[in-house]
Design a protein around this motif. Sequence first.
Motif, PDB file in Angstrom:
ATOM      1  N   UNK A   1       0.852  -1.192   0.000  1.00 49.21           N
ATOM      2  CA  UNK A   1       0.000   0.000   0.000  1.00 49.21           C
ATOM      3  C   UNK A   1       0.885   1.239   0.000  1.00 49.21           C
ATOM      4  N   UNK A   2       0.696   2.117  -1.005  1.00 46.61           N
ATOM      5  CA  UNK A   2       1.500   3.337  -1.091  1.00 46.61           C
ATOM      6  C   UNK A   2       0.915   4.422  -0.190  1.00 46.61           C
ATOM      7  N   UNK A   3       1.674   5.497   0.001  1.00 43.95           N
ATOM      8  CA  UNK A   3       1.205   6.585   0.856  1.00 43.95           C
ATOM      9  C   UNK A   3      -0.062   7.212   0.294  1.00 43.95           C
ATOM     10  N   UNK A   4      -0.091   7.405  -1.020  1.00 47.18           N
ATOM     11  CA  UNK A   4      -1.277   7.979  -1.651  1.00 47.18           C
ATOM     12  C   UNK A   4      -2.490   7.081  -1.470  1.00 47.18           C
ATOM     13  N   UNK A   5      -2.305   5.776  -1.645  1.00 45.19           N
ATOM     14  CA  UNK A   5      -3.402   4.836  -1.458  1.00 45.19           C
ATOM     15  C   UNK A   5      -3.834   4.794   0.014  1.00 45.19           C
ATOM     16  N   UNK A   6      -2.855   4.932   0.912  1.00 46.26           N
ATOM     17  CA  UNK A   6      -3.153   4.892   2.334  1.00 46.26           C
ATOM     18  C   UNK A   6      -4.100   5.999   2.754  1.00 46.26           C
ATOM     19  N   UNK A   7      -3.906   7.195   2.213  1.00 43.60           N
ATOM     20  CA  UNK A   7      -4.782   8.310   2.542  1.00 43.60           C
ATOM     21  C   UNK A   7      -6.223   8.011   2.123  1.00 43.60           C
ATOM     22  N   UNK A   8      -6.357   7.456   0.937  1.00 42.88           N
ATOM     23  CA  UNK A   8      -7.704   7.125   0.447  1.00 42.88           C
ATOM     24  C   UNK A   8      -8.323   6.010   1.288  1.00 42.88           C
ATOM     25  N   UNK A   9      -7.509   4.999   1.631  1.00 42.04           N
ATOM     26  CA  UNK A   9      -8.015   3.876   2.412  1.00 42.04           C
ATOM     27  C   UNK A   9      -8.419   4.310   3.831  1.00 42.04           C
ATOM     28  N   UNK A  10      -7.660   5.215   4.417  1.00 40.84           N
ATOM     29  CA  UNK A  10      -8.003   5.716   5.748  1.00 40.84           C
ATOM     30  C   UNK A  10      -9.345   6.432   5.714  1.00 40.84           C
ATOM     31  N   UNK A  11      -9.552   7.247   4.698  1.00 41.43           N
ATOM     32  CA  UNK A  11     -10.838   7.940   4.554  1.00 41.43           C
ATOM     33  C   UNK A  11     -11.969   6.945   4.356  1.00 41.43           C
ATOM     34  N   UNK A  12     -11.704   5.895   3.597  1.00 46.65           N
ATOM     35  CA  UNK A  12     -12.708   4.867   3.358  1.00 46.65           C
ATOM     36  C   UNK A  12     -13.067   4.131   4.652  1.00 46.65           C
ATOM     37  N   UNK A  13     -12.041   3.806   5.443  1.00 45.75           N
ATOM     38  CA  UNK A  13     -12.275   3.103   6.715  1.00 45.75           C
ATOM     39  C   UNK A  13     -13.045   4.001   7.682  1.00 45.75           C
ATOM     40  N   UNK A  14     -12.705   5.285   7.743  1.00 44.24           N
ATOM     41  CA  UNK A  14     -13.407   6.215   8.619  1.00 44.24           C
ATOM     42  C   UNK A  14     -14.881   6.310   8.251  1.00 44.24           C
ATOM     43  N   UNK A  15     -15.163   6.370   6.951  1.00 48.10           N
ATOM     44  CA  UNK A  15     -16.548   6.436   6.490  1.00 48.10           C
ATOM     45  C   UNK A  15     -17.314   5.186   6.903  1.00 48.10           C
ATOM     46  N   UNK A  16     -16.662   4.037   6.764  1.00 51.24           N
ATOM     47  CA  UNK A  16     -17.293   2.768   7.129  1.00 51.24           C
ATOM     48  C   UNK A  16     -17.570   2.717   8.637  1.00 51.24           C
ATOM     49  N   UNK A  17     -16.624   3.180   9.426  1.00 47.33           N
ATOM     50  CA  UNK A  17     -16.789   3.163  10.883  1.00 47.33           C
ATOM     51  C   UNK A  17     -17.926   4.085  11.327  1.00 47.33           C
ATOM     52  N   UNK A  18     -17.989   5.294  10.764  1.00 51.48           N
ATOM     53  CA  UNK A  18     -19.040   6.237  11.155  1.00 51.48           C
ATOM     54  C   UNK A  18     -20.418   5.742  10.754  1.00 51.48           C
ATOM     55  N   UNK A  19     -20.489   5.046   9.632  1.00 47.76           N
ATOM     56  CA  UNK A  19     -21.778   4.510   9.189  1.00 47.76           C
ATOM     57  C   UNK A  19     -22.244   3.391  10.116  1.00 47.76           C
ATOM     58  N   UNK A  20     -21.302   2.569  10.579  1.00 49.74           N
ATOM     59  CA  UNK A  20     -21.658   1.439  11.433  1.00 49.74           C
ATOM     60  C   UNK A  20     -21.843   1.852  12.890  1.00 49.74           C
ATOM     61  N   UNK A  21     -21.064   2.868  13.328  1.00 50.34           N
ATOM     62  CA  UNK A  21     -21.088   3.290  14.729  1.00 50.34           C
ATOM     63  C   UNK A  21     -21.208   4.815  14.801  1.00 50.34           C
ATOM     64  N   UNK A  22     -22.426   5.357  14.725  1.00 53.53           N
ATOM     65  CA  UNK A  22     -22.618   6.820  14.753  1.00 53.53           C
ATOM     66  C   UNK A  22     -22.087   7.490  16.016  1.00 53.53           C
ATOM     67  N   UNK A  23     -21.883   6.725  17.084  1.00 48.40           N
ATOM     68  CA  UNK A  23     -21.394   7.307  18.330  1.00 48.40           C
ATOM     69  C   UNK A  23     -19.958   7.791  18.196  1.00 48.40           C
TER      70      UNK A  23
END
Length: 316
Positions: free
Chosen positions: A272-294
């Motif tokens: 995973x490159x640094x550029x891909x990592x930034x996108x993946x982190x944003x993707x994971x954050x979106x997934x977490x907020x959708x599953x756990x609104x708290x």
Amino acid sequence: MPGIVDRLRANIVLYGALAANLGIGVAKFVAAAITGSSSMLSEGVHSCVDSLNQVLLLYGQHSAKRPADAAHPFGYGRELYFWAFVVALLIFTVGAGVSFYEGYQHIRHPAEMTNPTVNYIVLGFSMLLEGSSWAVAWREFNQGRGNVGWWQAIRQSKDPAGFIVLFEDSAALIGLLIALAGNVAAHALARPELDGYASIAIGCVLAIVAIFLARESKGLLIGERADPAVVAEVYKLVDGHPAIASVNHVRTIHTAPESVFVAISADFHDEVTMGEGERLIEEIETRLKAALPILSSIYIRPEKREDAVVYVPSAH
């Protein structure tokens, strides 16, 4: 108008307790003045302290909803915990303190009780109102705890308003029974000092409740983790992402009753490159907020497993 109605419904426990305590407090003071009962005076002070406590908790809830700013980037949610601690101090210093003092003075200088029937009427009226307030507090608490045991639910609760009112009302009902017993015994046995002992017993009940509430509020002020099930779910969602080699640790802290900050250390696959990592982190954050609104704030740190303190959460 809907916003006002929603706020009233959300604070029904506090408003119900406040209304009950104001009416009860006036009646107790009148009865104490007529009969000279020490325990009734202690109970009047107790009701006044409880009324002030509800006002402080309502103020704390209002202040806690202020949006985040530069000085408080995670918001003001924990201000509610501060006022909950102040409530515990008031119960101990004013409620218990006055009860002990009045009881001691009445034992040293016992005075014959006059018109005890007034006390019995006021105590019966108080039990009716306090019982109604307690029933509302218990119903709201019971709905929120789900399948969790009531004691465990109290210990795990991050919203002090509900369980503080529940404990205050429980202490009030116990205090009323003690006051009734003290009045009956003092009148029937012609020993007015027994009313003073009842006042001291009420002070002991208030002191025990205050110590427990202070302990719980202290934990919230210092900072408590989220429910273990929430931590485990975060771990599971991040660890299940194909770009993640392993999750090193998940650390959480409540910034408000319904707001959690989470910091995650994760080892990404080497490709995973640094550029891909930034996108993946944003993707994971979106997934977490959708599953756990708290989860109000999420911080994900890419970190090699060998460089991190590994922590595997437990749901128990």
